[in-house]
Structure formats: structure tokens, C-alpha cells
Design an enzyme around this catalytic site. Structure first.
Site: not given
Ligand code: GDP
Length: 303
Positions: A11-12, A14, A127, A178, A199
Site C-alpha cells: 500500500g501507500l 507500506g 471505519y 482527474k 484538510r
Molecule cells: P476524508 O478526508 O476522509 O473526508 O476523505 P477524502 O480524501 O475522500 O475527501 C476529502 C475532501 O476532498 C472531501 O471534502 C471531498 O468532498 C473532497 N474531494 C474533492 N474531490 C474529490 C475526489 O475526486 N475524490 C475524493 N475522495 N474526495 C474529493
């Protein structure tokens, strides 16, 4: 020399870890959800130390769609790995948790001692509870059996060897893919949600250094958060990635997709009290390296 076993070795996390005498496990070697298979494997390998990274992981949408799987697979994997480690006398287990474990309604910044002080966000509660139990099991085993089992809590990880699948990846790899595909296909770059959530991100090479330090030197009992404590909005992340690929096309926010938790700033006070001079890779540098890697490996990346 200690023999180190790494679960989730492909994984990422590991795949970023390097030690002299180490065995990296993948799901092909053993189904860690299966108790007997796990015990058998640990009895044959008899590791001195275990870095437990294996988990069923995914982004916000996947967590909402497969709640039962996220709960069951993670609870089984964690229970089996810790119990197998205890049975064969592993000297130290370092387990990876996630900031998803923290309560939804809690005073910020998040600190290690707040993990169990309220319910986690409903988008990922199965989770989150399964991961919280790693902390409980480690603590219970320490108190009953004297096991030296510890855990670390990284914020949103990114870097080479990540999972770039659009359905179940995290935000950084999803947006890298993307944006790259939007660029080569001349199509819009679609971002989920509003772009407003914040985040904290940590580059996988920083995780590798911090993990090696913690495995050898950490003498505390409780969990340790790995973060620079720098918050970045999804909008800012989008801009950084777009710049790396020189993308100047249309960016679309798909508001039918979930934002998840608005923010979850976490404290690195405890981390810096142990490693005061740690230098984090900037998000710009880490994303640039990851985009370059992704572009080179596009045909073969996990997607
Ligand atoms: P989290 O940190 O557990 O909420 O997980 P994520 O990494 O999946 O998502 C973080 C944030 O990024 C959320 O607000 C999502 O709506 C936003 N986001 C924007 N575009 C994407 C995408 O293409 N994939 C994912 N997974 N999150 C996205």
C-alpha cells in the site's frame, strides 16, 4: 538484527518503508481477516517488530457506500494482527490509525487524548470505530500482558504508489488523476463537493521518516499524530495540482458529491515535543513530485 514485518506492504505507507531485515506482506500472501491464516503466518515468520498498515481504506464516498465491509474487514484485520503478535511475542507493534477516528463535535485542534470523546462523523463511522478499537486493544494488551503496542495517526496521506481509483481513492490522488486526464483529453476537471473543506496533508516520504523514528525511539504509551498542522482547502489543493500539470481548462465543482467533515485541524505539539527539528515537505513540493511520478507511471498505477 530485528526482523520487521509490515502488513499492507504494497500500500501507500507500506511501500514507502525501508528496513534492512523486513518482510512486506500483501493481501496475496495472507487474508488477515482470517484468524487461522493470520496466526499461522505469524507463527511461521515470528517477527520481532510489526508495522501494521493493512486496512480496508477508501475515500468519503466509498466509506458511505460500503459501511459493513469497512467495519467488518478492519475489525477482523486489526483484532487478528494484534492477537497474533501477542501470541508469538512480538516486541513492538506500531499500528496506523487515521484522523477519521476523532469525534465530529470536538474543540480544535485535535489532540491524541480526544480520540474517544464523542461520536465520529457519520460519513465514516464504521471505519472510525474499527480504527479506534486498535487503540483500545493496544492499551488493553499493554495493561494486561505488558505488550509494547503503540499507534500513530497520520493526516491525509499522498505520494507515489497511492491508489488512483476514482471511486475509492482519497482526494489528493483522485484530483491528480482527474486533472491529468482532463488535460490530455481536453475535458473539464471535476472536483467533488464545494472545494471549501480543509484538510491537512502529509507526504509519504515524511511518513516513512517519522515511522522509522517512532518504531525505534518513541517511549510514550499513547498514540502520536503525524502532521505539520498546516490546513489547506480543497480549492488550494486543486490550484496546486492544476499548476503542476499546467492545466488551464474548466474546473467544475460537483456539488451532488459529499464534502464530508468541514475541517479537522490537528495538533503536532506532541510530535514536535519528541522530534522538534523535523522538516516537513511542503505540499507544493510533495504534490509536484507525485504528479511527476504519476505522469511517468500512468499506464501502470493502481487505478
Ligand atoms: P476524508 O478526508 O476522509 O473526508 O476523505 P477524502 O480524501 O475522500 O475527501 C476529502 C475532501 O476532498 C472531501 O471534502 C471531498 O468532498 C473532497 N474531494 C474533492 N474531490 C474529490 C475526489 O475526486 N475524490 C475524493 N475522495 N474526495 C474529493
Amino acid at each position: 538484527m530485528s526482523k520487521i514485518l509490515i502488513t499492507g506492504g504494497t500500500g501507500l505507507v507500506g511501500s514507502s518503508l525501508e528496513f534492512d531485515n523486513c518482510v512486506k506482506l500483501s493481501s496475496k500472501d495472507c487474508d488477515l481477516r482470517d484468524t487461522q491464516q493470520t496466526y499461522k503466518l505469524f507463527e511461521s515468520l515470528k517477527p520481532d517488530k510489526v508495522i501494521h498498515c493493512a486496512a480496508k481504506v477508501g475515500g468519503v464516498l466509498s466509506n458511505m457506500a460500503y459501511k459493513g465491509d469497512y467495519y467488518h474487514d478492519n475489525i477482523m484485520i486489526n483484532t487478528n494482527v494484534l492477537e497474533a503478535s501477542r501470541r508469538v511475542g512480538v516486541k513492538r507493534v506500531l499500528s496506523f490509525l487515521s484522523t477519521c477516528v476523532f469525534p465530529k463535535d470536538i474543540d480544535y485542534p485535535l489532540t491524541e487524548d480526544k480520540m474517544h470523546d464523542g461520536a465520529p462523523h457519520e460519513a465514516h463511522y464504521p471505519y472510525a470505530y474499527a480504527k479506534r478499537m486498535l487503540d483500545i486493544q493496544s492499551r488493553a494488551y499493554r495493561e494486561q500482558y505488558g505488550c509494547d503496542f503503540i499507534s500513530v495517526i497520520p493526516v491525509n496521506l499522498y505520494g507515489p504508489n497511492d491508489n488512483f481509483n476514482l471511486e475509492n481513492s482519497h482526494v489528493a490522488p483522485a484530483l491528480i488523476r482527474k486533472c491529468y486526464e482532463a488535460k490530455i483529453n481536453n475535458t473539464p476537471f471535476v472536483v467533488w463537493g464545494t472545494g471549501k473543506p480543509y484538510r491537512e496533508f502529509i507526504y509519504i516520504k515524511d511518513i516513512a521518516k517519522l515511522t522509522a523514528w517512532t518504531l525505534e525511539n518513541y517511549q510514550d504509551k499513547g498514540p502520536l499524530i503525524f502532521t505539520s498542522s498546516i490546513e489547506t482547502s480543497i480549492n488550494e489543493l486543486v490550484e496546486i495540482i492544476a499548476k503542476c500539470f499546467s492545466f488551464d481548462g474548466k474546473i467544475v465543482f460537483d456539488k451532488s458529491m459529499p464534502d464530508g467533515q468541514y475541517r479537522k485541524p490537528s495538533s503536532n505539539k506532541k510530535l514536535l515535543s519528541h522530534i522538534p527539528d523535523f522538516e516537513f515537505t511542503s505540499l507544493e513540493d510533495g504534490i509536484a513530485e507525485t504528479c511527476e511520478w504519476f505522469q511517468k507511471k500512468y499506464e501502470t498505477v493502481r487505478k
